[in-house]
Structures are given as C-alpha cells and as structure tokens.
Design a protein around this motif. Structure first.
Motif, mmCIF file in Angstrom:
data_model
loop_
_atom_site.group_PDB
_atom_site.id
_atom_site.type_symbol
_atom_site.label_atom_id
_atom_site.label_comp_id
_atom_site.label_asym_id
_atom_site.label_seq_id
_atom_site.Cartn_x
_atom_site.Cartn_y
_atom_site.Cartn_z
ATOM 1 N N LEU A 489 54.525 26.380 43.504
ATOM 2 C CA LEU A 489 53.661 25.685 42.482
ATOM 3 C C LEU A 489 53.873 24.440 41.711
ATOM 4 C CD1 LEU A 489 52.833 29.110 40.691
ATOM 5 C CD2 LEU A 489 51.294 27.802 42.057
ATOM 6 N N THR A 490 55.327 24.349 41.514
ATOM 7 C CA THR A 490 56.162 23.189 41.070
ATOM 8 C C THR A 490 57.441 23.179 41.848
ATOM 9 O OG1 THR A 490 57.344 24.463 39.431
ATOM 10 C CG2 THR A 490 55.224 23.592 38.771
ATOM 11 N N LYS A 491 58.378 22.409 41.526
ATOM 12 C CA LYS A 491 59.568 22.223 42.226
ATOM 13 C C LYS A 491 60.604 23.653 42.142
ATOM 14 C CE LYS A 491 60.226 17.143 42.129
ATOM 15 N NZ LYS A 491 61.112 16.075 41.732
ATOM 16 N N LYS A 492 60.183 24.397 41.035
ATOM 17 C CA LYS A 492 61.075 25.351 40.693
ATOM 18 C C LYS A 492 60.274 26.672 40.836
ATOM 19 C CE LYS A 492 64.662 23.087 37.960
ATOM 20 N NZ LYS A 492 65.468 22.826 36.730
ATOM 21 N N LEU A 493 59.169 26.662 40.669
ATOM 22 C CA LEU A 493 58.195 27.662 40.695
ATOM 23 C C LEU A 493 57.618 28.155 42.013
ATOM 24 C CD1 LEU A 493 56.909 29.880 38.678
ATOM 25 C CD2 LEU A 493 55.088 28.605 38.164
ATOM 26 N N LYS A 494 57.859 29.152 42.556
ATOM 27 C CA LYS A 494 57.224 29.380 43.859
ATOM 28 C C LYS A 494 56.307 30.808 43.635
ATOM 29 C CE LYS A 494 61.622 27.849 46.264
ATOM 30 N NZ LYS A 494 60.826 26.814 46.923
ATOM 31 N N PHE A 495 55.306 30.863 44.765
ATOM 32 C CA PHE A 495 54.438 31.869 44.955
ATOM 33 C C PHE A 495 54.210 32.405 46.437
ATOM 34 C CE2 PHE A 495 50.051 33.343 45.995
ATOM 35 C CZ PHE A 495 50.061 34.509 45.073
ATOM 36 N N LYS A 496 54.154 33.690 46.485
ATOM 37 C CA LYS A 496 53.854 34.310 47.770
ATOM 38 C C LYS A 496 53.060 35.538 47.467
ATOM 39 C CE LYS A 496 56.168 36.001 51.809
ATOM 40 N NZ LYS A 496 57.565 36.281 52.674
ATOM 41 N N GLY A 497 51.842 35.358 48.211
ATOM 42 C CA GLY A 497 50.875 36.528 47.900
ATOM 43 C C GLY A 497 49.907 36.693 49.119
ATOM 44 N N GLY A 498 49.341 37.994 49.279
ATOM 45 C CA GLY A 498 48.389 38.294 50.337
ATOM 46 C C GLY A 498 47.767 39.599 50.187
ATOM 47 N N VAL A 499 47.012 39.878 51.021
ATOM 48 C CA VAL A 499 46.548 41.191 51.143
ATOM 49 C C VAL A 499 46.418 41.859 52.523
ATOM 50 C CG1 VAL A 499 44.339 40.304 51.657
ATOM 51 C CG2 VAL A 499 44.243 42.448 50.583
ATOM 52 N N ARG A 500 46.570 43.174 52.755
ATOM 53 C CA ARG A 500 46.542 43.827 53.976
ATOM 54 C C ARG A 500 45.439 44.999 53.926
ATOM 55 N NH1 ARG A 500 50.520 44.506 58.103
ATOM 56 N NH2 ARG A 500 50.249 46.351 59.194
ATOM 57 N N ALA A 501 44.611 44.987 54.955
ATOM 58 C CA ALA A 501 43.506 45.971 55.127
ATOM 59 C C ALA A 501 44.119 46.889 56.235
ATOM 60 C CB ALA A 501 42.253 45.318 55.364
ATOM 61 N N GLU A 502 43.991 48.435 55.758
ATOM 62 C CA GLU A 502 44.465 49.384 56.725
ATOM 63 C C GLU A 502 43.227 50.567 56.999
ATOM 64 O OE1 GLU A 502 49.428 49.055 56.551
ATOM 65 O OE2 GLU A 502 48.267 51.114 56.066
ATOM 66 N N TYR A 503 42.720 50.422 58.039
ATOM 67 C CA TYR A 503 41.698 51.529 58.442
ATOM 68 C C TYR A 503 42.624 52.881 58.949
ATOM 69 C CZ TYR A 503 37.909 54.130 60.380
ATOM 70 O OH TYR A 503 36.998 55.188 60.923
ATOM 71 N N THR A 504 42.443 53.967 58.542
ATOM 72 C CA THR A 504 43.071 55.178 59.283
ATOM 73 C C THR A 504 42.026 56.182 59.463
ATOM 74 O OG1 THR A 504 44.965 54.920 57.719
ATOM 75 C CG2 THR A 504 44.815 57.223 58.884
ATOM 76 N N ARG A 505 42.126 56.653 60.709
ATOM 77 C CA ARG A 505 41.208 57.863 61.531
ATOM 78 C C ARG A 505 42.240 58.988 61.679
ATOM 79 N NH1 ARG A 505 36.306 57.167 65.818
ATOM 80 N NH2 ARG A 505 35.716 59.424 65.564
ATOM 81 N N ILE A 506 41.694 60.065 61.287
ATOM 82 C CA ILE A 506 42.612 61.241 61.594
ATOM 83 C C ILE A 506 41.562 62.430 62.319
ATOM 84 C CG2 ILE A 506 43.974 63.080 60.699
ATOM 85 C CD1 ILE A 506 45.091 61.155 58.576
ATOM 86 N N ASP A 507 41.925 63.046 63.403
ATOM 87 C CA ASP A 507 41.403 64.359 63.765
ATOM 88 C C ASP A 507 42.831 65.236 64.134
ATOM 89 O OD1 ASP A 507 41.767 64.446 66.822
ATOM 90 O OD2 ASP A 507 40.823 62.462 66.153
ATOM 91 N N PHE A 508 42.530 66.686 63.761
ATOM 92 C CA PHE A 508 43.462 67.627 63.998
ATOM 93 C C PHE A 508 42.932 69.175 64.533
ATOM 94 C CE2 PHE A 508 43.444 67.515 59.452
ATOM 95 C CZ PHE A 508 43.470 68.950 59.135
ATOM 96 N N ASN A 509 43.599 69.647 65.135
ATOM 97 C CA ASN A 509 42.968 71.141 65.444
ATOM 98 C C ASN A 509 43.972 72.112 65.345
ATOM 99 O OD1 ASN A 509 41.389 73.174 66.821
ATOM 100 N ND2 ASN A 509 42.584 72.611 68.625
ATOM 101 N N THR A 510 43.739 73.207 64.439
ATOM 102 C CA THR A 510 44.554 74.144 64.528
ATOM 103 C C THR A 510 43.692 75.702 64.696
ATOM 104 O OG1 THR A 510 43.910 74.520 61.954
ATOM 105 C CG2 THR A 510 45.779 73.143 62.552
ATOM 106 N N GLN A 511 44.526 76.537 65.106
ATOM 107 C CA GLN A 511 43.674 77.984 65.659
ATOM 108 C C GLN A 511 43.018 78.500 64.429
ATOM 109 O OE1 GLN A 511 46.433 80.385 67.609
ATOM 110 N NE2 GLN A 511 46.244 79.530 69.363
#
Length: 812
Positions: A489-511
């Motif tokens: 942003l300036t000589k002394k001011l720094k910025f680091k930013g972002g976004v992460r998208a995560e899609y999770t799909r689960i299936d499980f089987n129990t007796q």
C-alpha cells in the motif's frame, strides 16, 4: 471413474497452460535456452573459516551491469540460479574484508560452474583489532508467520523434534508430546505436506525425528487462503534439511537413553541435474510401567448408586521406523520434476494388570493391547518457473495408503466367576487418500503478486470389526479453489488477502443407521495488513476463517474396550468446527533482544470435545467416552516471546501465552463459565567456545479445562550439554529430563450430568518421564540445504491424544 475424470481434468489444465506459455509463463525462455548455476565457497584467507552473509554480485563483463546476486549461508556457500551462458565477474564483499573480483564463464554446453573455494582477506586497518562474525537470527518474523531457525541453535543436537518444539514461540507441549498453538487445535506439516506418521500419532511422530534433521519450524498463526482451511489455532510446518550438492553427502545420528533409543541415517547422491535422497529413522522405547489409579463414582443413576474403583499398571513398548526415497531432476533451470515415497510403521501396546472394587466386590483383570499403524505416501510434483523472478506453475499428485490392525483382550476374574470372563476385540482399518493440486504464482511487479490454485482430496476410510462384514465405510471428497493477492500500500505498509472456497461431500455407512449423506460449501476469507516501523519493528493485523473436520479417530464407531469399564468410541454424526480468528501482533528488536507480542480473539462454533456418558451392560454401570459438538467457544488470548543476549554467547529466552476457556450451548444448557489457561517456557543457553554448548529449560502449565472436567497443571525441566568434534562435522552430547522427579503425576477429574443422573470420574496417571540420554551425530560430504514444493493436505482435525485415537484406520 470420478477419480479418473478428476485426474484428466487437472492434467488438462496443465497441458493447456503449457501450450499457452511454451517458453515459460510471462515471457520465459524457450526450451532451447539453457541456464545454469554458479556455486562457490567463501572462506577467510587466514583462519580458513567460512564467511557467512557475505554479499556477492554477478556483473556482466560486456556492459558492467549487475544481473544476479545473493549472500553466502552459514557454511560460506553461495549458489546463483538461472544464469545465462556468458562471461561475468563475481564481486565479493563483507564488512571488515577487502572486496574481491573473480572472473567466471559459463557456456551452453557447460551451464553450471563450480568455482570451488574463494578466499577473501581482512582489511589492513581492521586486521588486528576487529573480528566480524555473521550470526543468523534464531527467530525471524514474517508477514504471516514466525520462523524458528533450529539449525542456528547449537543446543538442539541429540534431542528429537519434541525437544525442538518446546523452544518454538507460541507452542505448548504436554508430557506425552502433543502440541497446542495458543490453546487451539493445530495442523502439523513436514516440508509443507502431511505425513502418514503425523496422521497416526503426532506425539510419536515427533519422537522419531532427530533434532539434527530439522532446519526450521514455521508457526503460521495467520494462514492465507492458499493453505487448506484446517486448524483453528494455525499451522506448524517443520522444514527438514536436504542436500543439493554434487557428489555424495549424508548424516548419521544416534541417541541412547534410559527410556528410549533413536537413530537416523540420511544419504544424498547428486550428479549433474539428477539427485537421489534416502533416509531411514527408528525409535525404540523400552517397555514402560505406567502406574494408574482410576476411580469412578456413579451417583443417583436411574435411582441407584454404583461405585467402581480401579488401580493398576501397564507395561507398554513403543517401537517404530520410517524411511523415504526421493528422486529430483532439473530438465533445465526452469523445469523440475520430483517424486518421493515415504513409509512408516509404528506399534504401541503391551500387557496390563488392573485391580477393581465394584460395589465392594473385588475383581482383577489381565489385558493386552496391540495398536499398529502402517502408512505409505507417494507423491509426484512438477514445477515450472521463468525468467520473471517469483513466477511459478506447479502440478502435484499424491497417494496415501494406510493400514491399522488393532486388537484388545481382557480376562476378568472375581469370586463370582473364578474361571474368568474373556473379551476379545479386533479392528482392521484401511484408509486410502488421493490428492491432486495445481498452483500458479504471478508477480505483476516487485510489489504485487497474485496466487491462484485448485485442489481435490478423495478419501475412502473402511473399518471392519471382529472379522465380520464391513461395519463402517466413510467417503469424504473435498474440492477447493483459492485466490490470494499481496501488494504494498505504501513503502512500509503491506497487504495480503484472499478467499478460499471448499466444497465437501460426505457419505458413510454403519450397520445401525445405514447410508447417510451430507454436503456443504464454505468460504474462507483471509487478510493481513503489516506496517514496518522505525528501528526494524513491525505491527500487523490479521483476520481468517478456519475449519476443523473431524478425522477418522473421531468418526469411527469401533468400540475401544482396552478398559472394559471405560469404553471409547467415535461418532460419525459429528459436524465440523468453524472458527473466526482476529490477531494483532507486534515485533521489535532492541539492543540485541527480540520481543514478539500478540493478542487474539477466536470464536469457534460446533466445538468438538470428548464427552462421558453412562451405559449399563450385564447389570454393571460403565462409562462411554465419545465425541460431540459441545457448543460455541469465544477465546481471548495473548502471547509474549522475548530473547535477550546477556553476553555474546549467553542467550536467555522466554515465552508466555495465555487464553480464556468457555463453552456455551443454549439448546443443551451448557455453560462452563470462563477460565484462564497459561503456558510458560524459560530457557538459558550458553556457548563456552571451542564447540561447547550448555542449556537449561523449564516448562510450566496451568490447569486445562474441558466442558466436563479439569486436568491439573504440570511442569517439565531439563538440560543438555554438547561438544563439537571431528572438525565440527560431528558432535557428542548428554541430556537429562526431570532428573529429580521419577514420574509426572497428572490428575483429571470429570463431572458429567445428564437425564439418568451424575457421573464423577477421577483419574490419576503417573508417567515415567525421567530420562538420561547420550547422543552422537556426524555429517559427511558437502551439504547445502534446499526445499522443494510439495503437496499438502491440512484440512482435518487430528486426534491429539497419545496413541493416535481409538483403533480405527489411519487418520488423515
């Protein structure tokens, strides 16, 4: 089929990108443009000692312009990459020494030029009375992490990774070797990627890594969106030493002690652009007698009172080994491919004897347990860079396959059944995981950089109980994409930013419940603003959102009946934890001292904790410990780290961290109130000269809370002594841990209230902690340490308990 389609898709991305940028992304050279390296070792002409942090510039002879440059490492070694064939001169300078110029030439047929040893001499006016020595900082502060340079700390020789972790700011290590970061869950990576050994048991894995193998430890409290979103407290990344020198180099480390032995061997062979790395490590812990006293009182349970008290001991051995084989090949200075296979095997268990008093009736039990973890990780990585500094494209794939055969047996005898009642329980767990990842980094200029990438993780967990039909199958697929931008942003001011998208799909089987499915999409933003202040101080403000998916040990419904009156079992219905983190940090250097201070706030929804509940079997009331989503936890905390050189060879270091604990849940009427936890580490290290180093340290913790109970505080203390030998290529040392205390007494009390009544549980464990060790290490060949980018999965909540959980498949 879906795995094949996913692999085809990711490889299609790679080949399409390669077709669009045939000469390297952003204007890189054509394939025929070969570049190379210039290497050298800079030594003092009189003492023949290496000159570390000497500045070297590569000047083009034709136009006298600088085209490359760097600094020497602690061994005086220099490596300049991406050098086009031409005639140059090396300009070497360092405070107190005469600047030296050396001619060097590279050609298309011989792009690499090893200059060998170059000597520089001290300036005449400072030769008699000035001694200049470059010192690499033990602690470095970066925009999103703190780095502990373990190789710069001479007192680490002879220990293991657990000893190193105790010296790392912001970390707390319990008596069994488990780690927390500012009171929160943490993900441990090795060289930026998960390890099968870590997945089985973090504590045992750390004991199998010799301290001499560790280059640095990165504590990432504010991970960017580039990282998997797992870890409410943050990420610990252990960077190990690796060789990239022509010829053959390696190291041998061994330690023998009163409680355990460990050893490791590392070997690297490099010729031209091909290198082969191999390693082998082992840890052999003696059978240990762990005295325990366990009391359970059940009052007003279904209108009756039931009391069980037990005392006894277990005699367990803990043995394991691990190894790896890796190949690395540079097609040229811009294209690299590498592959590594890592394997490990660990066994934990042995006999035990326990005496019971069940409602005034005596009984005794003879038990035996065997928990085995075996895992193979195989990864292939391709990396492409260009002439544009910082630009990089990579594609990675990894296969992880684990097996966990587990068995328990108990023979309970009393006056009522003198011949004994025997119970046997077995579980065969399998865990296969496939990971595909692609990343691209593009620097628009020196101040602005863009990072984008995509990742897929496909998990298949199976668990078969007592040789019956398949009892538990769990499939979890995660797809992710991210974007991160950093700029000034300036000589002394720094910025680091972002976004992460995560899609999770689960299936499980129990007796019991049949097939169940669940899926969810989460967005994880992150942002860091850093301001450089006068005198080298920095201040930063960061925010990120994180997730903790429960791992296999939390989910597997297999009943761990190693203690048949206190049963443990996973819960496949668990939801992930979600946390929001806000941190304000300050770092400064004052007259030879380092001070790093931070305050933070973390709010976690769906906190996962173990929960005790009553069950009744064969007319006997027992306890069942499982896992539940307790509620919401707001946490306020701070951390203060300070290091001060009282004298040039005497360093004092301390780290003090504290955080609140409270959990609330209006639906279940959970309200624990607010408590304060702290961890305090103090260390004194002194170098006597001529290769002698001495260290003392002490760790003090407060009580630890859960929503049902409290664990008493403990303290650990120790010291070490090391002497460099064999012209500094080897060392021999002595170490001691808790010399005046044979056992470490840990008391835990739980109070559980539900509709059936109240359970009071008190547990006293005496860990045999006192230990004396003698250690030896030796390095041979020419060593230069570098790291390669690897695939990394860090998205699941790991079991932080000793032994790796409850006998299911390998945790990932």
């Amino acid at each position: 089929m879906k795995k094949l389609l996913l692999l085809t898709f990711i490889l299609g991305i790679f080949f399409n990108a390669h077709a669009q940028f045939p000469g390297g992304f952003g204007g890189g050279p054509k394939k025929s443009a070969v570049t190379g390296r210039i290497t050298a070792t800079i030594l003092d002409s009189l003492t023949k000692k290496p000159i570390d942090y000497a500045t070297v510039s590569l000047i083009n002879v034709k136009d006298n312009k600088s085209v490359n440059g760097g600094v020497t490492d602690e061994k005086g070694k220099l490596s300049l990459q991406n050098v086009s064939p031409n005639s140059y001169k090396l300009m070497i300078g360092f405070m107190g020494y005469k600047t030296k110029s050396v001619l060097v030439t590279t050609t298309p047929s011989k792009p690499d030029n090893n200059m060998g040893t170059i000597y520089i001499s001290s300036s005449e006016n400072t030769l008699a009375d000035v001694q200049v020595q470059g010192t690499k900082a033990i602690i470095e502060n970066k925009i999103d992490r703190m780095v502990y340079n373990a190789e710069a700390d001479g007192t680490n020789a002879g220990g293991d990774a657990t000893d190193v972790m105790r010296k790392v700011p912001m970390l707390s290590v319990d008596p069994t070797g488990n780690i927390q970061l500012r009171g929160g869950a943490v993900r441990v990576l090795i060289n930026g990627k998960p390890s099968g050994t870590m997945a089985s048991s973090v504590a045992d894995a750390l004991k199998m890594i010799p301290a001499e193998q560790i280059k640095t430890v990165e504590v990432i409290t504010s991970p960017s969106a580039k990282y998997d979103a797992e870890g409410s407290g943050g990420i610990i990344n252990i960077i190990t030493k690796k060789s990239n020198a022509q010829g053959v180099s390696g190291s041998v480390n061994a330690a023998a002690g009163t409680r355990q032995n460990n050893g490791s061997f590392n070997l690297t062979a490099k010729t031209g652009r091909l290198s082969v790395n191999t390693s082998l490590g082992t840890n052999l812990a003696y059978a240990q007698k762990s005295q325990t006293e366990f009391i359970t009182n059940t009052t007003y349970l279904d209108g009756t009172t039931n009391n069980i008290s037990q005392s006894g001991f277990s005699k367990w051995s803990r043995n394991g080994y691990n190894g790896s084989v890796g190949l690395d090949y540079d097609f040229n200075a811009y294209n690299n491919i590498s592959t590594t296979a890592k394997f490990n095997s660990f066994s934990n268990g042995g006999p035990s004897e326990t005496n019971y008093i069940i409602n005034n009736v005596a009984a005794s039990n003879i038990g035996d347990m065997d928990m085995t973890f075996r895992n193979l990780d195989w990864n292939v990585d391709y990396r492409k860079t260009s002439k544009k500094e910082g630009e990089e494209f990579s594609v990675s794939a990894q296969l992880s396959s684990g097996r966990t055969p587990t068995s328990f047996s108990n023979l309970l005898t009393s006056a009522a059944f003198p011949s004994g009642l025997q119970t046997i329980s077995n579980n065969n767990g399998k865990n296969n995981e496939y990971t595909f990842q692609t990343d691209y980094t593009y620097p628009f200029n020196k101040k602005t950089t863009l990072e984008v990438g995509a990742k897929a993780i496909l998990r298949d967990i199976q668990s078969q109980f007592d040789n019956t039909a398949q009892d538990f199958e769990y499939n979890q697929n995660v797809g992710a994409a991210y974007g991160v931008i950093s700029f000034d942003l300036t000589k002394k001011l720094k910025f680091k930013g972002g976004v992460r998208a995560e899609y999770t799909r689960i299936d499980f089987n129990t007796q019991s419940s049949g097939i169940q499915k669940n899926d969810y999409l989460n967005l994880f933003p992150s942002a860091i603003i850093s301001q450089n202040l006068k005198g080298g101080a920095t201040i930063k403000l960061s925010y990120n959102r994180r997730v903790q998916r429960p791992s296999q040990s939390y989910l597997n419904p297999f009943r761990n009946e190693s203690d048949q009156f206190n049963i443990m079992q996973g819960n496949p219905q668990l939801n992930p934890e979600l946390s929001d983190n806000l941190e304000l940090g300050y770092n400064t250097f004052i007259k030879g001292s380092i001070i790093n201070a931070s305050i933070f706030y973390r709010r976690t929804v769906g906190v996962i904790e173990n929960s005790i509940s009553p069950i009744t079997e064969n007319g006997v009331n027992k306890t069942l410990t499982s896992y539940i989503n307790v509620g919401t936890a707001p946490v306020y905390g701070f951390n203060v780290f300070a290091s001060y050189n009282l004298k040039p060879k005497w360093t004092l270091m301390t780290n003090f961290s504290g955080n609140t604990y409270s959990v609330t849940n209006n639906e279940t009427n959970v309200n624990t109130g607010t408590f304060f936890n702290f961890n305090w580490f103090v260390r004194s290290a002194y170098g006597f000269g001529k290769g002698y180093n001495f260290e003392l340290f002490n760790v003090i913790t407060s009580k630890r809370r859960t929503y049902q109970g409290v664990t008493d505080p403990f303290y650990i203390y120790g010291g070490s002594f090391k002497k460099e030998i064999l012209k500094k290529k080897g060392s021999i040392g002595l170490g001691v841990l808790n010399p005046f205390t044979k056992d470490l007494h840990i008391k835990t009390v739980n109070n559980a209230v539900n509709q059936r009544g109240t359970i009071y549980q008190s547990q006293n464990i005496y860990y045999p902690l006192r230990n004396y060790t003698i250690n030896f290490s030796y390095t041979f060949g020419k060593l230069k340490f570098t790291e390669k980018k690897k695939i990394k999965n860090d998205d699941v909540k790991q079991d932080q308990q000793q032994g790796g959980g409850m006998g299911g498949g390998v945790q990932q």
